[in-house]
Design an enzyme around this catalytic site. Structure first.
Site, PDB file in Angstrom:
ATOM      1  N   HIS A 427      49.549  38.506  42.700  1.00 29.54           N
ATOM      2  CA  HIS A 427      48.393  37.603  42.734  1.00 29.54           C
ATOM      3  C   HIS A 427      48.935  36.221  43.041  1.00 29.54           C
ATOM      4  CE1 HIS A 427      46.098  40.761  40.983  1.00 29.54           C
ATOM      5  NE2 HIS A 427      45.078  40.011  40.672  1.00 29.54           N
ATOM      6  N   GLU A 430      45.106  32.012  43.576  1.00 32.83           N
ATOM      7  CA  GLU A 430      43.731  32.160  43.088  1.00 32.83           C
ATOM      8  C   GLU A 430      43.282  30.853  42.446  1.00 32.83           C
ATOM      9  OE1 GLU A 430      43.339  35.087  39.995  1.00 32.83           O
ATOM     10  OE2 GLU A 430      41.168  35.269  40.226  1.00 32.83           O
ATOM     11  N   HIS A 449      44.345  37.207  46.812  1.00 32.96           N
ATOM     12  CA  HIS A 449      43.546  35.975  46.712  1.00 32.96           C
ATOM     13  C   HIS A 449      43.880  34.931  47.791  1.00 32.96           C
ATOM     14  CE1 HIS A 449      41.265  37.291  43.364  1.00 32.96           C
ATOM     15  NE2 HIS A 449      42.318  37.432  42.587  1.00 32.96           N
ATOM     16  N   ASP A 505      37.855  43.815  40.419  1.00 34.43           N
ATOM     17  CA  ASP A 505      37.388  44.473  39.200  1.00 34.43           C
ATOM     18  C   ASP A 505      35.927  44.920  39.340  1.00 34.43           C
ATOM     19  OD1 ASP A 505      39.528  43.719  36.942  1.00 34.43           O
ATOM     20  OD2 ASP A 505      39.214  41.966  38.197  1.00 34.43           O
ATOM     21  N   MET A 507      34.239  46.782  37.572  1.00 38.23           N
ATOM     22  CA  MET A 507      33.567  46.769  36.272  1.00 38.23           C
ATOM     23  C   MET A 507      32.935  45.408  35.983  1.00 38.23           C
ATOM     24  SD  MET A 507      35.212  47.921  32.662  1.00 38.23           S
ATOM     25  CE  MET A 507      35.955  46.431  32.026  1.00 38.23           C
TER      26      MET A 507
END
Lengths: 608, 608
Positions: A427, A430, A449, A505, A507
């Site tokens: 990552h 971000e 990102h 994600d 979710m």
């Protein structure tokens, strides 16, 4: 050229076109098979993906950590003389020098102006291309038989396994377990065995009444710029008991529930046929047992799916473990993460499960809230990991260097044995400091990102020239760091950066059953992307994924690794050749400016 | 008060709260059952939805058109004396006067300022409400058992049947028919019977190679502000033969393919359980046979679904029919549209199929490109429909008046017989002149689009006060008339206008399998709507739909027709009571300003 060196040593990707223009070492010698990352092809249809029999013999090498990096010794003697096996080891001094070189570059006025202008030029050039060739591109696609956006391959290049199901799926699963096995013992507290019913009773909750609202795992307006609140969304109903029970690989049930849900997601991917995903599983570095336990989870619950490739994420939370006295120093964390991998590589016979699991692991990710500020400034004067005993968390670039260094050594060792290698895919960008993007420029094969490239024209231009893949998740950003309409994805795509779309994600962020399609659909609608744009993004996602050479040939065409239009098979990718030619010519044009400038400087230097 | 009169006469909705504050006639007398639209409840589970046996007897009335409106006579004698049956008939003179009254109002300076300020106030008030009560609303929803956004009922309030499947679905269906029945005779040309294979041969096409790109039914950047191009997207592969074969109810196959696809869409809705839709089927008014033929299509192919209610759309294309000499005047078109309905209402015994089909039809829509300019200005001096013989198309307000007038008479006649009534739900305010919104303010129960309310504060405020439902389709607008980010839906919702979300044309605009969920998801993501916002929109959609009283009670709660929080059953709607109370208090507050002003004016007038 700096990046080319780092990429070559670690078996990462580097675009051949760029290497050629810069006259890099790699340019002409490397065949497509050579010097490139190497992933295990998927087992054949009738092959058992869990077969433990093909483990190569023990090499008997010894491994010792020194200064945070694992060194391999052929035997006790070379260990004694401190003569490690000849594997390239990255050098901290060079690394910090390279870092400061690029840091100087990105703040240099004239360089900034130059890059800014070239980027503007790239954007305008694409607009022009679009105005002139949009209809021709579409005509090419219309006459392309049997292939459209729906049946080109797409890889979800950035997704966390613990959030790979959508909220409704998790809810349904929880209700289902309660209906079918309320009296099953699912956890143990202070020696007392507890059933599923008792878990919910202790939470004063009847799963029948549970809704996505009370589950409360979805990110909302409350999570914007609040990564802390976002992290707590991983706890269903705010209860860490349920996270442990349903979303972890290690618990009383051996992670059975989590495995079952992941397999349901995998089944949906397999049914969709054209969608793949690269979920992240966590290794924390608290203990060396994490690896064998994760491998056992994978094999015991038969989690393998042809539509999934695994990535290991390492959360940057040394400070938490240290303050809880779980670790003596940062070096120990690195050792817990990497030593088991070295051992399984040197002696697969005695680590059969891990050896098998690693066939399906294609990379490493480094994860956490990037906006957290670190007080320490990484330099060659920084304490080594084995003497980093303070409770302070090391900075981002420190984490990246030591992960990269160990992955590089490991990759070289594995390559020697003919085993698959790993990509470093952190990552990055971000939030937080843009220096993160400098570290990743050196150490990462590709990043997730990359939003902050928006703020540094020099880095953005460098990422363009080196065609560093960026897995972007605008819906995730929209809930956490940047509103959808301000997301730079469209702009990056237009300029020719190597972007893909990913969900991060489902979710927390998505509403529909098909999270990746939702991601593509919203991007297409809000930014009015054409079919060719969408298929270009999909093609990028396959290229930057950890799918094997064989799969990429099948999904993108036999010459996929070649750059420019000859690498594109429109019958498989549905990307117009006009687009491919435009991208390639544009990149060559930018590179030739640079190489011409380099040459004229050499001449000036010679004539002086 | 003007709107209240029009609504009452036509059995349309009018909010009781508003009526009470204005002291309207309706305010106190009407019980919920009285004076409201009345839709046929769905057949019971074991009942045959296609049973033709319950047709009431012939009343023997006579129907004649006069000045574009159908008049009903009890018998030959009253017909001779021109004494029509006592049904309310709208009066053209009053209508044009009312129109000019409102037209004057919307251009009146002080009124504009007042409305503009009140609307600004409404928006700020909602922001304040949101800041203060957002968490309380969410808490209410979290403690609401078993109900969340996924299992509240949602109605797709505006969707065209011919585009109700998405592009991928249409593609798959075409391929399937070709695979399974290539040698079936599917059409006839100049007496020659033609098989499916021959159709594709004549188009030089192999369905195996067909893709969504070559199908080319999706709207793209090319359709923006080009309604003409958009209309041609209804032709798969640009071939009107395929449109006739796959997307029409009248063809050699009796519309079998279209019926099968619609039924597949219906099956998906039934499987989803919580989604309903109100597709539009076309009646053009070319011939009186269209109605029986449509009814036969419906019954023969068993198109009924509990999750669908039907709306009849009438395209405003008299000019095309007239120029092809298919119609002598506009009156004939109206007669073709409405006379069969009067006959089926007066004598259901002899029109059993149409009588049955009308049980599942709940309204009328008026459709076409609103941005087309009309040169004629509608007034009471305008030629009557029966003498409108020119090739010029009548203006929007002319269409609306005559459709409304005939629906009103029809509704009153049907109500007398205890039959279901119809709502007038035209497309309005998508583009073109804002006067369209004035016509609809008088004549429509609710409208589709309403974008142009953005441009008239007075009309927007009137639509707010009268709580006129607006079915909005931001994804459709995004491809045709207005970019997503500029869509006023969010602003309208905040101010308290009665908006719902609808898809318009999944075939042209949507990417995923679940078009309505895609619509909700994108709105939620781009505008960061809360769960309460989404559930409020879903509740609005059920309220404004043609679902029966019984269904609405089941889906929204037994008191759904009451206004304010007492009409809300959070266990069914998942809308927080705080939100409902805020909406109701806010509306009452606005209305009390007006009624106070009215009273003080009366007092001033008295004391003078």
């Amino acid at each position: 050229m700096i990046r080319e060196k780092y990429a070559r040593l670690a078996y990462h990707h580097f675009p051949r076109t760029t290497a050629q223009y810069l006259g890099c070492q790699w340019a002409d010698t490397a065949l497509p098979e050579e010097g490139r990352p190497d992933f295990h092809p998927p087992p054949l249809p009738k092959e058992d993906p869990y077969c433990l029999d093909d483990a190569p013999p023990n090499l008997g090498y010894l491994v010792r950590m020194q200064g945070g990096i694992l060194f391999v010794y052929d035997n006790q003697k070379t260990l004694k003389c401190q003569e490690p096996h000849s594997l390239p080891y990255p050098d901290l001094e060079t690394y910090t020098m390279d870092m400061s070189h690029i840091l100087a570059l990105i703040t240099d006025g004239p360089t900034k102006t130059y890059c800014h202008r070239r980027l503007n030029f790239l954007e305008s050039k694409f607009s022009l291309h679009e105005m002139l060739n949009e209809m021709s591109e579409f005509k090419e696609l219309k006459s392309n038989p049997h292939r459209d956006f729906y049946n080109v391959r797409k890889v979800d290049t950035h997704i966390h396994a613990a959030a790979c199901m959508n909220q409704k799926h998790l809810l349904r699963f929880i209700k289902h377990t309660y209906q079918t096995e309320p009296d099953r013992i699912v956890t143990e507290k202070q020696g007392r065995k507890i059933t599923l019913r008792q878990v919910f009773d202790s939470l004063h909750m009847d799963p029948y009444d549970l809704t996505v609202d009370s589950l409360d795992v979805h990110a909302g307006r409350q999570t914007f710029h609040r990564f802390d609140k976002f992290n707590s969304k991983y706890n269903p109903v705010g209860a860490s008991e349920l996270r442990d029970l349903y979303l972890k690989t290690e618990n009383y049930l051996g992670g059975e529930y989590f495995a079952r849900m992941v397999k349901e997601v995998a089944q949906e991917l397999e049914d969709s046929k054209y969608q793949y995903s690269e979920p992240r599983l966590s290794i924390y570095g608290r203990s060396p047992d994490e690896w064998p336990s994760l491998a056992r989870w994978f094999i015991q619950h038969k989690v393998y799916s042809p539509n999934m490739r695994w990535i290991i994420q390492v959360p940057r939370i040394y400070d938490i473990f240290r303050s809880k006295k779980l670790l003596p120093n940062f070096g120990k964390m690195l050792e817990n993460i990497f030593l088991p991998l070295f051992e399984a590589t040197i002696n697969p016979q005695d680590h059969r499960e891990l050896h098998l699991f690693l066939k399906y692991v294609t990379g490493f990710d480094s994860v956490d809230d990037e906006s957290k500020h670190s007080e320490h400034m990484f330099s060659d004067k920084s304490p080594c990991p084995d003497v980093w005993t303070s409770e302070q968390n090391p900075p981002y670039s420190y984490y990246l260097y030591y992960m990269y260094a160990n992955i590089m050594v490991l990759n070289n060792l594995r390559r020697e044995r003919g085993l698959s290698t790993f990509l470093f895919r952190p990552h990055c960008g971000e939030a937080g400091s843009i220096t993160h993007l400098v570290s990743a420029f050196l150490t990462a094969d590709n990043i997730s990102h990359g939003l902050l490239l928006k703020k540094s024209p020099v880095l953005q231009y460098l990422y363009y020239l080196a065609q560093i893949p960026i897995a972007m998740s605008p819906l995730s950003n929209n809930s956490l760091f940047l509103e959808y309409s301000k997301n730079p994805l469209r702009e990056f795509l237009h300029k020719g950066l190597h972007v893909s779309l990913s969900t991060d994600d489902p979710m927390q962020f998505h509403y529909t059953k098909e999270a990746l399609m939702e991601e593509y659909a919203i991007a297409a609608q809000v930014w009015k992307l054409s079919t060719c744009d969408l298929c270009e993004i999909a093609r990028n996602s396959v290229l930057q994924s950890g799918l094997s050479h064989q799969e990429k040939q099948k999904f993108l065409g036999p010459n996929y690794y070649k750059e420019g239009p000859e690498g594109n098979d429109i019958r498989k990718t549905n990307v117009a050749q006009i687009r491919m030619a435009f991208r390639h010519e544009t990149l060559c044009n930018e590179l030739s400016f640079l190489s011409d400038a380099m040459k004229s400087e050499e001449i000036t230097a010679l004539t002086k």
